[in-house]
Motif scaffolding. Structure first.
Motif, mmCIF file in Angstrom:
data_model
loop_
_atom_site.group_PDB
_atom_site.id
_atom_site.type_symbol
_atom_site.label_atom_id
_atom_site.label_comp_id
_atom_site.label_asym_id
_atom_site.label_seq_id
_atom_site.Cartn_x
_atom_site.Cartn_y
_atom_site.Cartn_z
ATOM 1 N N ALA A 41 49.847 50.884 44.825
ATOM 2 C CA ALA A 41 51.260 50.625 45.124
ATOM 3 C C ALA A 41 51.338 49.753 46.370
ATOM 4 C CB ALA A 41 52.016 51.929 45.342
ATOM 5 N N HIS A 42 51.856 48.555 46.209
ATOM 6 C CA HIS A 42 52.125 47.689 47.351
ATOM 7 C C HIS A 42 53.576 47.902 47.776
ATOM 8 C CE1 HIS A 42 48.400 45.323 47.373
ATOM 9 N NE2 HIS A 42 48.425 45.473 46.053
ATOM 10 N N VAL A 43 53.795 48.106 49.064
ATOM 11 C CA VAL A 43 55.124 48.401 49.595
ATOM 12 C C VAL A 43 55.431 47.424 50.714
ATOM 13 C CG1 VAL A 43 56.574 50.106 50.767
ATOM 14 C CG2 VAL A 43 54.935 50.845 49.009
ATOM 15 N N CYS A 44 56.615 46.850 50.683
ATOM 16 C CA CYS A 44 57.054 45.934 51.726
ATOM 17 C C CYS A 44 58.079 46.652 52.602
ATOM 18 C CB CYS A 44 57.664 44.687 51.104
ATOM 19 S SG CYS A 44 58.055 43.387 52.294
ATOM 20 N N LEU A 45 57.797 46.741 53.891
ATOM 21 C CA LEU A 45 58.639 47.488 54.816
ATOM 22 C C LEU A 45 59.569 46.567 55.592
ATOM 23 C CD1 LEU A 45 55.975 49.948 56.282
ATOM 24 C CD2 LEU A 45 57.560 50.353 54.382
ATOM 25 N N THR A 46 60.571 47.180 56.200
ATOM 26 C CA THR A 46 61.498 46.463 57.061
ATOM 27 C C THR A 46 61.581 47.171 58.397
ATOM 28 O OG1 THR A 46 63.748 45.548 57.209
ATOM 29 C CG2 THR A 46 63.527 47.749 56.280
ATOM 30 N N GLY A 47 62.120 46.490 59.390
ATOM 31 C CA GLY A 47 62.301 47.087 60.698
ATOM 32 C C GLY A 47 63.711 47.622 60.868
ATOM 33 N N GLY A 48 64.127 47.744 62.103
ATOM 34 C CA GLY A 48 65.479 48.217 62.376
ATOM 35 C C GLY A 48 65.573 49.726 62.389
ATOM 36 N N TRP A 69 47.380 58.321 49.758
ATOM 37 C CA TRP A 69 47.755 57.156 50.553
ATOM 38 C C TRP A 69 46.694 56.068 50.520
ATOM 39 C CZ3 TRP A 69 52.639 56.647 51.728
ATOM 40 C CH2 TRP A 69 53.434 57.792 51.872
ATOM 41 N N SER A 70 45.496 56.382 50.028
ATOM 42 C CA SER A 70 44.482 55.334 49.904
ATOM 43 C C SER A 70 44.855 54.320 48.830
ATOM 44 C CB SER A 70 43.115 55.946 49.589
ATOM 45 O OG SER A 70 43.073 56.455 48.262
ATOM 46 N N LEU A 71 45.824 54.675 47.999
ATOM 47 C CA LEU A 71 46.283 53.783 46.941
ATOM 48 C C LEU A 71 47.498 52.957 47.345
ATOM 49 C CD1 LEU A 71 45.963 56.234 43.902
ATOM 50 C CD2 LEU A 71 44.387 54.387 44.530
ATOM 51 N N VAL A 72 47.985 53.160 48.560
ATOM 52 C CA VAL A 72 49.210 52.491 49.005
ATOM 53 C C VAL A 72 48.865 51.435 50.052
ATOM 54 C CG1 VAL A 72 51.523 52.795 49.966
ATOM 55 C CG2 VAL A 72 50.481 54.629 48.590
ATOM 56 N N HIS A 73 49.388 50.234 49.846
ATOM 57 C CA HIS A 73 49.219 49.136 50.797
ATOM 58 C C HIS A 73 50.579 48.803 51.402
ATOM 59 C CE1 HIS A 73 45.037 47.588 49.892
ATOM 60 N NE2 HIS A 73 45.223 48.492 48.922
ATOM 61 N N PHE A 74 50.607 48.612 52.713
ATOM 62 C CA PHE A 74 51.851 48.326 53.419
ATOM 63 C C PHE A 74 51.869 46.896 53.945
ATOM 64 C CE2 PHE A 74 51.487 52.964 53.744
ATOM 65 C CZ PHE A 74 52.764 53.354 53.339
ATOM 66 N N TRP A 75 53.014 46.258 53.747
ATOM 67 C CA TRP A 75 53.273 44.895 54.211
ATOM 68 C C TRP A 75 54.636 44.902 54.915
ATOM 69 C CZ3 TRP A 75 49.498 41.248 52.676
ATOM 70 C CH2 TRP A 75 48.617 41.695 51.679
ATOM 71 N N PRO A 103 47.308 59.675 56.152
ATOM 72 C CA PRO A 103 45.917 59.189 56.085
ATOM 73 C C PRO A 103 45.780 57.893 55.293
ATOM 74 C CG PRO A 103 46.228 60.946 54.499
ATOM 75 C CD PRO A 103 47.532 60.833 55.249
ATOM 76 N N VAL A 104 46.484 56.859 55.736
ATOM 77 C CA VAL A 104 46.371 55.567 55.065
ATOM 78 C C VAL A 104 45.230 54.794 55.702
ATOM 79 C CG1 VAL A 104 48.119 54.531 56.591
ATOM 80 C CG2 VAL A 104 47.591 53.453 54.386
ATOM 81 N N PRO A 105 44.308 54.235 54.903
ATOM 82 C CA PRO A 105 43.195 53.466 55.466
ATOM 83 C C PRO A 105 43.697 52.261 56.254
ATOM 84 C CG PRO A 105 42.796 54.010 53.161
ATOM 85 C CD PRO A 105 44.225 54.349 53.434
ATOM 86 N N ALA A 106 43.008 51.947 57.329
ATOM 87 C CA ALA A 106 43.412 50.832 58.184
ATOM 88 C C ALA A 106 43.485 49.520 57.401
ATOM 89 C CB ALA A 106 42.439 50.695 59.354
ATOM 90 N N GLU A 107 42.568 49.363 56.439
ATOM 91 C CA GLU A 107 42.545 48.111 55.680
ATOM 92 C C GLU A 107 43.713 47.992 54.705
ATOM 93 O OE1 GLU A 107 39.488 50.926 53.699
ATOM 94 O OE2 GLU A 107 40.186 50.427 55.728
ATOM 95 N N ASN A 108 44.481 49.062 54.546
ATOM 96 C CA ASN A 108 45.648 49.021 53.668
ATOM 97 C C ASN A 108 46.924 48.644 54.413
ATOM 98 O OD1 ASN A 108 43.792 50.088 51.886
ATOM 99 N ND2 ASN A 108 45.159 51.663 51.091
ATOM 100 N N GLU A 131 46.495 36.324 53.362
ATOM 101 C CA GLU A 131 46.266 37.749 53.136
ATOM 102 C C GLU A 131 46.998 38.220 51.886
ATOM 103 O OE1 GLU A 131 44.810 41.709 54.212
ATOM 104 O OE2 GLU A 131 44.169 39.624 54.444
ATOM 105 N N LEU A 132 48.211 37.771 51.697
ATOM 106 C CA LEU A 132 48.949 38.102 50.479
ATOM 107 C C LEU A 132 48.195 37.612 49.247
ATOM 108 C CD1 LEU A 132 52.485 37.113 51.771
ATOM 109 C CD2 LEU A 132 51.934 39.391 50.892
ATOM 110 N N ALA A 133 47.632 36.413 49.339
ATOM 111 C CA ALA A 133 46.922 35.829 48.204
ATOM 112 C C ALA A 133 45.691 36.634 47.811
ATOM 113 C CB ALA A 133 46.528 34.386 48.522
ATOM 114 N N ARG A 134 45.117 37.366 48.760
ATOM 115 C CA ARG A 134 43.956 38.208 48.448
ATOM 116 C C ARG A 134 44.316 39.304 47.456
ATOM 117 N NH1 ARG A 134 42.194 41.396 52.829
ATOM 118 N NH2 ARG A 134 40.469 41.937 51.446
#
Length: 259
Positions: A41-48, A69-75, A103-108, A131-134
């Motif tokens: 699961a790729h997730v795109c976050l916002t601030g505020g 959480w090892s399956l979740v990537h944050f952007w 427990p999300v891996p640092a590389e995620n 990085e997105l292209a990877r």
């Protein structure tokens, strides 16, 4: 609820706290469904303030302990080009609210570079696009987000795509440098509309009476160049999560009370 031929849904809660809890509940439910069978699961976050409130409510939900959480990537949809420990940094807010508590891996966790990394603003944008292209999806040169969170400014901006500026109309890049932002800090990196709109679900979270006009214009189908929030649309679902103050100009028939 359909709005002018689109699939925009409006969900209203009485207060910002109620809204944060509602969005967090939907977020955890979506992550559970996405990762249950080992899917990424790729997730795109916002601030505020509301972006942080939703993530804090997610961290407090007992069900978060059941997510792999090892399956979740944050952007991030955008980032202020400031140091990693600067309070204006969106990723720092996200870490304090959620990422430091799971427990999300640092590389995620995919952060935009900071000035102290020895890169210019342009190089930071280029590196984020690389990085997105990877993690490119089948159809695009970037991942397809399971959920893309967006805040909305009183002027209708999303990410760092501000009204009547060239960045909002760019379609041939994944990430852009932003200079002289109308909202400080002045230098930022933002994802472009094609990347944001490639998300399966775009969730716009906004509160306060000062957002009512922007919400009304977005739902009315205003030009996305002038009201960028009007151009936000997920491939499967677009949801405006709002409190009662922000919903002041929304017709009752446009509100989905069952979503």
């Amino acid at each position: 609820m359909k709005v002018q031929g689109t699939t925009k849904t409006v969900v209203v809660e009485p207060t910002p706290a109620d809204l944060a809890a509602r969005v967090a509940d939907r977020f955890i439910t979506r992550l559970q469904a996405r990762t249950r069978n080992g899917r990424i699961a790729h997730v795109c976050l916002t601030g505020g303030s509301m972006g942080g409130a939703v993530l804090a409510a997610t961290a407090e939900d007992p069900r978060s302990a059941d997510i792999d959480w090892s399956l979740v990537h944050f952007w991030w949809g955008d980032e202020r080009f400031v140091e990693r420990d600067d309070p204006d940094r969106n990723s720092l807010q996200s870490r304090r609210a959620l990422l430091d508590h799971i427990p999300v891996p640092a590389e995620n966790v995919h952060e935009v570079a900071a000035p102290s990394d020895g890169v210019t603003l342009d190089e930071a944008a280029q590196a984020y696009a690389a990085e997105l292209a990877r993690f490119a999806s089948v159809h695009d040169e970037w991942p397809s987000f399971a959920v893309c969170f967006l805040g909305v400014g009183p002027d209708g901006h999303i990410a760092s795509l501000f009204p009547d500026r060239p960045e909002v109309t760019v379609t041939d890049a994944a990430a852009l440098p932003v200079r002289n932002s109308p909202k400080p800090p002045p230098e930022r990196v933002t994802l472009t509309r094609p990347v944001l709109n490639s998300a399966k679900r775009v969730w716009l979270v906004l509160t306060g009476a000062d957002k009512a006009s922007a919400l009304g214009l977005a739902l009315a189908g205003a030009s996305y160049a002038s009201v960028p929030a009007a151009g936000a649309k997920g491939r499967r679902r677009t949801v405006f999560f709002v409190d009662e103050a922000a919903a002041a100009e929304v017709s009752p028939e446009l509100i989905d009370r069952d979503y």
